[in-house]
Design an enzyme around this catalytic site. Structure first.
Site, PDB file in Angstrom:
ATOM      1  N   ARG A  59       0.814  -1.205   0.000  1.00 22.12           N
ATOM      2  CA  ARG A  59       0.000   0.000   0.000  1.00 22.12           C
ATOM      3  C   ARG A  59       0.852   1.262   0.000  1.00 22.12           C
ATOM      4  O   ARG A  59       1.905   1.301   0.623  1.00 22.12           O
ATOM      5  CB  ARG A  59      -0.886   0.048   1.244  1.00 22.12           C
ATOM      6  CG  ARG A  59      -2.179  -0.710   1.070  1.00 22.12           C
ATOM      7  CD  ARG A  59      -2.861  -0.930   2.388  1.00 22.12           C
ATOM      8  NE  ARG A  59      -2.436  -2.193   2.961  1.00 22.12           N
ATOM      9  CZ  ARG A  59      -2.857  -2.656   4.121  1.00 22.12           C
ATOM     10  NH1 ARG A  59      -3.692  -1.944   4.856  1.00 22.12           N
ATOM     11  NH2 ARG A  59      -2.439  -3.818   4.586  1.00 22.12           N
ATOM     12  N   ASP A 119       3.763  -2.861  11.689  1.00 22.96           N
ATOM     13  CA  ASP A 119       2.344  -2.551  11.444  1.00 22.96           C
ATOM     14  C   ASP A 119       1.531  -2.428  12.737  1.00 22.96           C
ATOM     15  O   ASP A 119       0.632  -1.587  12.832  1.00 22.96           O
ATOM     16  CB  ASP A 119       1.691  -3.549  10.473  1.00 22.96           C
ATOM     17  CG  ASP A 119       1.846  -5.000  10.875  1.00 22.96           C
ATOM     18  OD1 ASP A 119       2.610  -5.276  11.815  1.00 22.96           O
ATOM     19  OD2 ASP A 119       1.207  -5.864  10.248  1.00 22.96           O
ATOM     20  N   SER A 133       6.093  -4.988   8.239  1.00 19.29           N
ATOM     21  CA  SER A 133       5.609  -5.890   9.294  1.00 19.29           C
ATOM     22  C   SER A 133       6.338  -7.226   9.318  1.00 19.29           C
ATOM     23  O   SER A 133       5.761  -8.276   9.064  1.00 19.29           O
ATOM     24  CB  SER A 133       4.103  -6.064   9.197  1.00 19.29           C
ATOM     25  OG  SER A 133       3.679  -6.090   7.869  1.00 19.29           O
TER      26      SER A 133
HETATM   27  P1  ADP Z   1      -2.512  -8.871   5.901  1.00 21.49           P
HETATM   28  O1  ADP Z   1      -2.570  -9.581   7.206  1.00 21.49           O
HETATM   29  O2  ADP Z   1      -2.019  -9.731   4.806  1.00 21.49           O
HETATM   30  O3  ADP Z   1      -1.826  -7.547   6.004  1.00 21.49           O
HETATM   31  P2  ADP Z   1      -5.326  -8.429   6.154  1.00 21.49           P
HETATM   32  O4  ADP Z   1      -5.229  -7.806   7.472  1.00 21.49           O
HETATM   33  O5  ADP Z   1      -6.296  -7.870   5.176  1.00 21.49           O
HETATM   34  O6  ADP Z   1      -3.964  -8.516   5.396  1.00 21.49           O
HETATM   35  O7  ADP Z   1      -5.709  -9.948   6.417  1.00 21.49           O
HETATM   36  C1  ADP Z   1      -5.863 -10.814   5.367  1.00 21.49           C
HETATM   37  C2  ADP Z   1      -6.058 -12.186   5.950  1.00 21.49           C
HETATM   38  O8  ADP Z   1      -7.251 -12.221   6.706  1.00 21.49           O
HETATM   39  C3  ADP Z   1      -6.189 -13.239   4.887  1.00 21.49           C
HETATM   40  O9  ADP Z   1      -4.939 -13.844   4.626  1.00 21.49           O
HETATM   41  C4  ADP Z   1      -7.145 -14.232   5.510  1.00 21.49           C
HETATM   42  O10 ADP Z   1      -6.419 -15.203   6.215  1.00 21.49           O
HETATM   43  C5  ADP Z   1      -7.932 -13.435   6.505  1.00 21.49           C
HETATM   44  N1  ADP Z   1      -9.259 -13.133   5.962  1.00 21.49           N
HETATM   45  C6  ADP Z   1      -9.593 -12.202   5.063  1.00 21.49           C
HETATM   46  N2  ADP Z   1     -10.914 -12.225   4.803  1.00 21.49           N
HETATM   47  C7  ADP Z   1     -11.438 -13.206   5.558  1.00 21.49           C
HETATM   48  C8  ADP Z   1     -12.750 -13.747   5.748  1.00 21.49           C
HETATM   49  N3  ADP Z   1     -13.800 -13.288   5.101  1.00 21.49           N
HETATM   50  N4  ADP Z   1     -12.875 -14.737   6.620  1.00 21.49           N
HETATM   51  C9  ADP Z   1     -11.824 -15.224   7.283  1.00 21.49           C
HETATM   52  N5  ADP Z   1     -10.582 -14.782   7.142  1.00 21.49           N
HETATM   53  C10 ADP Z   1     -10.383 -13.787   6.306  1.00 21.49           C
HETATM   54 MG    MG Z   2      -1.778  -6.161   7.577  1.00 16.65          MG
END
Ligand code: ADP
Ligand code: MG
Length: 498
Positions: free
Chosen positions: A108, A229, A176
């Site tokens: 991002r 993060d 992160s």
């Molecule tokens: P990151 O941790 O990669 O920075 P996010 O905070 O958006 O990104 O988290 C994404 C993670 O959250 C995905 O890898 C998935 O494991 C989980 N996730 C996303 N959407 C859902 C959902 N609808 N139900 C369950 N888990 C989800």
């Molecule tokens: Mg994240």
């Protein structure tokens, strides 16, 4: 009746009996096999059990490990990393600041405009893009050139160019992964996690790598803050609500940070900050305790992972792993019975079941569990799953997610206990017991698992209530901060650029 007729009748009767015996035999066999499925489920439930007594043991273990990690370098599996962030944004910040966010699934770029007055909605622009997979294992130059180019394009889109400031821009870098910080704007990478393995990066200053790439692209941008993060999330949480004392991320991975008293950070004697406090990045994904309910599935998942004996808490809790724990249980059920008629080879493919799809099965409210059947067919190519098998699959998802959410809740209470905010006047680190009354306490939280999986967040809240008791839980507020880690990092760039 003639002899022939009698003979025929006997033959038919014998044949009927034989058929009946085969049918009954098959039923008995199938019932026996089904009993095995039920046993696998029962074993899983027992293995994942998290009664409140056990959660309280996890709370205590977390608080104890935090102490140990603060007492000496390597004193605990919790790294308890210094961040050099001793002041959190308070709303008086002014100007335009940038942030780059590298960590999970998306990369991002953000810009935040601050007018010196805390506003409920922060004016910001954000651009997201998936990280090209080859960059996750490329060279550091390639990775950082990609990041710098993205920022260059983002800046190029600002207005028509006439109102672009020629002043140097200030930027915060949300990174992160575990970093040993030397200052608020520099730090060396300890290890990669979450599937990254860019060569020649471990041991190098992450901010310097970015600064060099920015120079290569001819950008006059200064890396004012290098931020985990969780710390970004805490910064934004604190900007909106000064009672925010900790931040948790539960997405692809999981981590936490919190505001600690400087005199409690024993491993850094002589450290002084104006505020007398510092944010500590716990790297809690690596937390471990014998009180954690561990099953054979967890042991196998860990052993087959690229980082065995590492990130044990994360492997029970976060989105990267929950789907795969469920897959392992279903595979075992399928191998021990004819639950799905045949054993689909797809069941043997690690990480083929993503957590969002597992969540969709768990949250399927249709009377015939249509979504469960659809996903099992789509992911594992198992056609026509019978109703009772669908129900079992939902139950498996429930057990795995409930355990994850309850353990995350115990972790949160562990932090509150460490800083004397769990209502017990418990360990406060250094200065004995505080008897002050329970104060309003806010924990900022971010991440797709918590924000998009409603049963996960419900279970987490339920466990918080159980552990703390309703009276005290009323004072603990969990607040979701969307894009908090990125915006918060821009806020920290504002605080630390001057
Ligand atoms: P990151 O941790 O990669 O920075 P996010 O905070 O958006 O990104 O988290 C994404 C993670 O959250 C995905 O890898 C998935 O494991 C989980 N996730 C996303 N959407 C859902 C959902 N609808 N139900 C369950 N888990 C989800
Ligand atoms: Mg994240």
């Amino acid at each position: 009746m003639g002899r022939v007729a009698v003979g025929l009748a006997v033959t038919v009767a014998v044949a009927a009996c034989a058929v009946a015996a085969v049918v009954v035999g098959r039923r008995v066999k199938s019932r026996r096999k089904w009993r095995k499925v039920v046993n696998v489920l029962r074993e899983l439930e027992e293995g994942c059990d998290t009664p409140v007594g056990r959660l309280k043991q996890v709370v205590d273990a977390m608080a104890v490990e935090m102490h140990a990690g603060l007492a000496s370098e390597g004193g605990s599996k919790l790294k308890m990393l210094l961040t050099f962030v001793d002041n959190l944004p308070n709303g008086t910040e002014r100007g335009t600041y940038y942030a780059l966010h590298l960590g999970g699934t998306n990369f991002r770029v953000l810009r935040v405009h601050l007018n010196g007055q805390r506003s409920s909605v922060l004016e910001h622009d954000v651009e997201r893009q998936p990280i090209p997979e080859h960059l996750m294992t490329s060279t550091s130059e390639e990775l950082f050139d990609f990041i710098a180019s993205s920022l260059k394009e983002f800046i190029a889109k600002e207005g028509d160019g006439s109102n672009i400031s020629t002043n140097r821009r200030e930027l915060g870098f949300t990174f992160s992964f575990p970093v040993k910080q030397m200052s608020v704007s520099s730090g060396i990478l300890i290890k990669w996690t979450k599937g990254f393995s860019v060569v020649n990066m471990v041991g190098r200053d992450v901010a310097a790598c970015l600064q060099e790439a920015l120079a290569r692209k001819g950008l006059d941008v200064h890396v004012a803050a290098l931020v985990n993060d969780t710390v970004g999330t805490l910064a934004l949480g604190h900007y909106h609500d000064p009672d925010t004392v900790a931040a948790i991320i539960i997405g692809t991975g999981t981590n936490a940070c919190y505001l600690e008293r400087i005199d409690a950070i024993i491993k850094c004697q002589g450290l002084l900050t104006a505020s007398g406090r510092m944010v500590v990045n716990m790297e809690w994904g690596n937390f471990w305790s014998s009180h954690l309910p561990r099953t054979s599935y967890d042991i196998d998942l860990d052993a087959e992972s690229p980082n065995p004996n590492d990130q044990g808490f994360e492997k029970m809790i976060s989105g990267m792993y929950l789907g795969d724990i469920v897959r392992r249980v279903i595979l075992r059920m399928s191998m021990e019975s004819d639950m799905f008629e045949l054993i689909s080879p797809k069941l043997k493919i690690p990480f083929i079941l993503r957590t969002p799809l597992m969540a969709a099965m768990h949250e399927d409210n249709s009377p015939d569990l249509r979504e469960v059947a659809r996903i099992l067919k789509e992911v594992f190519e198992i056609p026509e799953v019978p109703m009772k098998a669908r129900k079992i699959v939902v139950k498996v998802c429930d057990v795995v997610t409930r355990r994850a959410a309850r353990l995350a809740a115990a972790g949160i209470v562990g932090i509150l206990k460490k800083i004397g905010r769990d209502g017990s006047g418990g360990i406060t680190g250094g200065r004995g017991r505080s008897n002050t009354k329970m104060r309003r306490t806010v924990v900022a939280i971010e991440g797709g698992l918590y924000s998009s999986y409603s049963l996960f967040s419900e279970y987490l809240h339920e466990a918080l209530n159980e552990i703390l008791g309703e009276e005290i839980a009323k004072h603990v507020i969990i607040k979701v901060t969307e894009d908090g880690s990125g915006i918060g990092t821009a806020l920290l760039a504002a605080s630390y650029s001057s």
